[in-house]
Design a protein around this motif. Structure first.
Motif, PDB file in Angstrom:
ATOM      1  N   PRO A   1      -7.633  12.077  12.817  1.00  0.00           N
ATOM      2  CA  PRO A   1      -7.737  12.128  11.650  1.00  0.00           C
ATOM      3  C   PRO A   1      -6.700  11.197  11.100  1.00  0.00           C
ATOM      4  N   GLY A   2      -5.966  10.172  11.653  1.00  0.00           N
ATOM      5  CA  GLY A   2      -6.069   8.338  11.678  1.00  0.00           C
ATOM      6  C   GLY A   2      -7.275   8.069  10.874  1.00  0.00           C
ATOM      7  N   ALA A   3      -8.155   7.885  11.673  1.00  0.00           N
ATOM      8  CA  ALA A   3      -9.134   6.704  11.802  1.00  0.00           C
ATOM      9  C   ALA A   3      -9.973   7.400  10.561  1.00  0.00           C
ATOM     10  N   VAL A   4     -10.169   8.806  10.364  1.00  0.00           N
ATOM     11  CA  VAL A   4     -11.345   9.313   9.640  1.00  0.00           C
ATOM     12  C   VAL A   4      -9.943   8.589   8.211  1.00  0.00           C
ATOM     13  N   THR A   5      -8.737   8.973   7.943  1.00  0.00           N
ATOM     14  CA  THR A   5      -8.020   8.285   6.593  1.00  0.00           C
ATOM     15  C   THR A   5      -8.322   6.745   6.346  1.00  0.00           C
ATOM     16  N   ARG A   6      -7.915   6.402   7.001  1.00  0.00           N
ATOM     17  CA  ARG A   6      -8.207   4.761   7.268  1.00  0.00           C
ATOM     18  C   ARG A   6      -9.610   4.000   6.455  1.00  0.00           C
ATOM     19  N   ILE A   7     -10.223   4.661   7.531  1.00  0.00           N
ATOM     20  CA  ILE A   7     -11.613   4.575   6.867  1.00  0.00           C
ATOM     21  C   ILE A   7     -12.247   4.557   5.455  1.00  0.00           C
ATOM     22  N   PHE A   8     -11.539   5.472   5.319  1.00  0.00           N
ATOM     23  CA  PHE A   8     -11.371   6.480   3.614  1.00  0.00           C
ATOM     24  C   PHE A   8     -10.970   5.355   2.738  1.00  0.00           C
ATOM     25  N   ALA A   9      -9.608   5.259   2.919  1.00  0.00           N
ATOM     26  CA  ALA A   9      -8.717   3.963   2.399  1.00  0.00           C
ATOM     27  C   ALA A   9      -9.607   3.048   1.851  1.00  0.00           C
ATOM     28  N   ARG A  10     -10.340   2.514   3.198  1.00  0.00           N
ATOM     29  CA  ARG A  10     -10.902   1.177   2.528  1.00  0.00           C
ATOM     30  C   ARG A  10     -11.767   1.373   1.943  1.00  0.00           C
ATOM     31  N   ILE A  11     -12.966   2.708   2.414  1.00  0.00           N
ATOM     32  CA  ILE A  11     -13.911   2.966   1.654  1.00  0.00           C
ATOM     33  C   ILE A  11     -14.019   3.165  -0.163  1.00  0.00           C
ATOM     34  N   ARG A  12     -12.866   3.857  -0.332  1.00  0.00           N
ATOM     35  CA  ARG A  12     -11.994   4.139  -1.434  1.00  0.00           C
ATOM     36  C   ARG A  12     -12.234   2.756  -2.474  1.00  0.00           C
ATOM     37  N   ALA A  13     -12.169   1.436  -2.012  1.00  0.00           N
ATOM     38  CA  ALA A  13     -11.085   0.610  -2.604  1.00  0.00           C
ATOM     39  C   ALA A  13     -12.109  -0.141  -2.353  1.00  0.00           C
ATOM     40  N   ASP A  14     -13.767  -0.371  -2.172  1.00  0.00           N
ATOM     41  CA  ASP A  14     -15.178  -0.520  -2.442  1.00  0.00           C
ATOM     42  C   ASP A  14     -15.264  -0.964  -3.841  1.00  0.00           C
ATOM     43  N   ALA A  15     -15.721  -1.612  -4.278  1.00  0.00           N
ATOM     44  CA  ALA A  15     -15.783  -2.711  -5.620  1.00  0.00           C
ATOM     45  C   ALA A  15     -16.932  -2.025  -5.747  1.00  0.00           C
ATOM     46  N   ARG A  16     -18.407  -1.555  -4.546  1.00  0.00           N
ATOM     47  CA  ARG A  16     -19.155  -1.007  -5.029  1.00  0.00           C
ATOM     48  C   ARG A  16     -19.704  -0.044  -5.400  1.00  0.00           C
ATOM     49  N   HIS A  17     -18.686   0.916  -5.400  1.00  0.00           N
ATOM     50  CA  HIS A  17     -19.061   2.299  -6.306  1.00  0.00           C
ATOM     51  C   HIS A  17     -17.406   2.836  -6.684  1.00  0.00           C
ATOM     52  N   ARG A  18     -17.366   4.349  -7.196  1.00  0.00           N
ATOM     53  CA  ARG A  18     -16.087   4.178  -7.877  1.00  0.00           C
ATOM     54  C   ARG A  18     -16.027   5.517  -8.283  1.00  0.00           C
ATOM     55  N   ALA A  19     -14.774   5.653  -9.190  1.00  0.00           N
ATOM     56  CA  ALA A  19     -14.441   7.384  -9.134  1.00  0.00           C
ATOM     57  C   ALA A  19     -14.513   8.535  -7.490  1.00  0.00           C
ATOM     58  N   ALA A  20     -14.456   8.054  -6.927  1.00  0.00           N
ATOM     59  CA  ALA A  20     -14.252   8.383  -6.062  1.00  0.00           C
ATOM     60  C   ALA A  20     -13.448   9.750  -6.187  1.00  0.00           C
ATOM     61  N   VAL A  21     -14.033  11.522  -5.449  1.00  0.00           N
ATOM     62  CA  VAL A  21     -13.628  12.336  -5.474  1.00  0.00           C
ATOM     63  C   VAL A  21     -13.218  13.097  -4.383  1.00  0.00           C
ATOM     64  N   VAL A  22     -12.457  13.512  -3.888  1.00  0.00           N
ATOM     65  CA  VAL A  22     -12.870  14.181  -2.378  1.00  0.00           C
ATOM     66  C   VAL A  22     -12.606  15.504  -2.416  1.00  0.00           C
ATOM     67  N   LEU A  23     -14.454  16.076  -1.778  1.00  0.00           N
ATOM     68  CA  LEU A  23     -14.688  17.596  -2.768  1.00  0.00           C
ATOM     69  C   LEU A  23     -14.604  18.322  -1.092  1.00  0.00           C
ATOM     70  N   SER A  24     -13.299  17.963   0.111  1.00  0.00           N
ATOM     71  CA  SER A  24     -13.346  18.467   0.697  1.00  0.00           C
ATOM     72  C   SER A  24     -11.835  17.708   2.134  1.00  0.00           C
ATOM     73  N   GLN A  25     -11.492  18.116   2.420  1.00  0.00           N
ATOM     74  CA  GLN A  25     -10.331  17.487   3.860  1.00  0.00           C
ATOM     75  C   GLN A  25     -10.362  18.507   4.737  1.00  0.00           C
ATOM     76  N   ARG A  26     -10.561  18.717   6.244  1.00  0.00           N
ATOM     77  CA  ARG A  26     -10.321  19.726   6.673  1.00  0.00           C
ATOM     78  C   ARG A  26     -10.425  19.740   8.013  1.00  0.00           C
ATOM     79  N   PRO A  27      -9.410  19.908   9.418  1.00  0.00           N
ATOM     80  CA  PRO A  27      -9.560  19.751   9.759  1.00  0.00           C
ATOM     81  C   PRO A  27     -11.038  20.791  11.111  1.00  0.00           C
ATOM     82  N   VAL A  28     -11.587  20.002  11.556  1.00  0.00           N
ATOM     83  CA  VAL A  28     -12.949  20.879  12.324  1.00  0.00           C
ATOM     84  C   VAL A  28     -13.200  20.350  13.957  1.00  0.00           C
ATOM     85  N   ALA A  29     -13.669  22.274  15.122  1.00  0.00           N
ATOM     86  CA  ALA A  29     -12.963  22.099  16.172  1.00  0.00           C
ATOM     87  C   ALA A  29     -13.937  21.095  16.518  1.00  0.00           C
TER      88      ALA A  29
END
Ligand code: FMN
Length: 139
Positions: free
Chosen positions: A55-83
């Motif tokens: 969980p921590g790793a995904v959140t950290r990576i996504f925070a960096r991705i979201r801030a990337d100027a090569r794309h915009r308007a990132a919308v999270v469609l789903s975030q859930r735990p998986v076994a």
């Protein structure tokens, strides 16, 4: 337990195609170090990406991705735990759909990869996106 995050975003206007391998190179490097895997699809306009890992790793990576100027308007469609990881556990690789005639088609590849995705909506989302897709990556 893993965290699975799926988002969609819009590429920066006129994103040069040469940026794609650059994005993939840093994704491969960082995700491997962080134990994060997943899949990235690009249809020329939008990105659809699944990220799976601790969980921590995904959140950290996504925070960096979201801030990337090569794309915009990132919308999270789903975030859930998986076994277990649902999008496979590849080392990063990517396939340009235009390349290599005779290679496994993008649609077939995505079809095979999403068979392990439990959520039907998520499976269908990636399948339908792949049908119009020109570019795929496993991150
Ligand atoms: C659509 C998109 C998807 C990305 N996916 C990832 C990813 O899965 N992992 C990652 O580390 N960086 C990803 N990036 C790149 C990050 O935004 C950022 O540029 C990179 O992590 C910086 O790492 P570096 O300083 O090691 O090059 C992505 C960027 C875009 C535009």
């Amino acid at each position: 337990m893993f965290d699975q995050l799926i988002y969609i975003s819009t590429a920066q206007h006129a994103l040069p195609r040469r940026e794609l391998p650059i994005i993939l190179d840093s994704s491969q490097r960082n995700n491997r170090l962080a134990g994060v895997t997943g899949m990235l699809l690009f249809d020329g306009i939008r990105f659809l990406q699944a990220l799976e890992g601790a969980p921590g790793a995904v959140t950290r990576i996504f925070a960096r991705i979201r801030a990337d100027a090569r794309h915009r308007a990132a919308v999270v469609l789903s975030q859930r735990p998986v076994a277990a990881r649902e999008f496979g556990n590849w080392a990063m690789a990517y396939e340009d759909n235009m390349a290599a005639p005779g290679a496994v088609s993008l649609i077939d590849m995505v079809e095979a990869l999403v068979t392990t995705v439990e959520n039907r909506n998520t499976r269908e989302l990636f399948r339908s996106f792949a049908r119009v897709d020109r570019y795929v990556a496993q991150v």
